[in-house]
Design an enzyme around this catalytic site. Sequence first.
Site, mmCIF file in Angstrom:
data_model
loop_
_atom_site.group_PDB
_atom_site.id
_atom_site.type_symbol
_atom_site.label_atom_id
_atom_site.label_comp_id
_atom_site.label_asym_id
_atom_site.label_seq_id
_atom_site.Cartn_x
_atom_site.Cartn_y
_atom_site.Cartn_z
ATOM 1 C CB CYS A 13 -0.988 0.008 1.159
ATOM 2 S SG CYS A 13 -0.277 0.213 2.794
ATOM 3 C CB CYS A 62 -4.330 1.478 -0.831
ATOM 4 S SG CYS A 62 -2.794 2.201 -1.403
ATOM 5 C CB CYS A 102 2.404 -1.198 -7.335
ATOM 6 S SG CYS A 102 3.271 -2.760 -7.097
#
Length: 247
Positions: free
Chosen positions: A113, A185, A192
């Site tokens: 996250c 999230c 990412c």
Amino acid sequence: MTEQQPASALNGLRLLADETRWKLITALRDSDRQVAELTAATGLAQNLVSYHLNMLRQAGLVNAHRSDADGRVIYYSLHLAALTTLLAQAGHELALPEPTPPPLPPITVAFLCRANSARSQMAEGWLRALSGGQVRAVSAGTQPQPLHPLAIAVMAAAGVPIDQQTAKPIEAILDQQPQVIVTVCDIAREECPVWPAAARQIHWSIADPAAATGDDDQRYAAFIVARNELRERVRGLLALLLKWFGV
């Protein structure tokens, strides 16, 4: 004599038996998705996807969550607890035996996250606890911050201590080569990097409890909601791990 109303389990099974809705449930089983992603995954028209998603939402089997990254975007997810209850009720009514789960595969799962202060840390703790340590759980953040004290508190209340876990950047877990990446999230999903070596990369759209406002009780309650949702998600993940990596 009045005709007996069908049992709720039967109604639920009828709902699941529709081929279109089954495709949507299957597509949502491993990852939260947007309507456009469901359209691409199932090959169904967008209006058909929206219609059947609405039916599943009305039945309480699918949730909708506005993205924390872009409020115009809506993620859909399975309500795993409701689906599990429905199928358990059907099993109870039919007196079906409960299978003994096989051992879990020795793999590494990474939860990501943005801050690595709450959601990913709670998910890490749950996976370690619910797998009995059979699955290696790690977590990291795109912009790591110290563990949130309320995350520590609500997990301790559930009997899963995470106070010894530490927040860390994604670079810190690269050498552990996780086979499964779970973004928890929406912002982390956008930030990412792609993990080509990972066998699976999935997304859970979990509301950020640290963003909750109000008094202490209201903020604590937000962490309870996130903690409980993550517990159900991790329980569902364990079943997927057996499907994907079990022997």
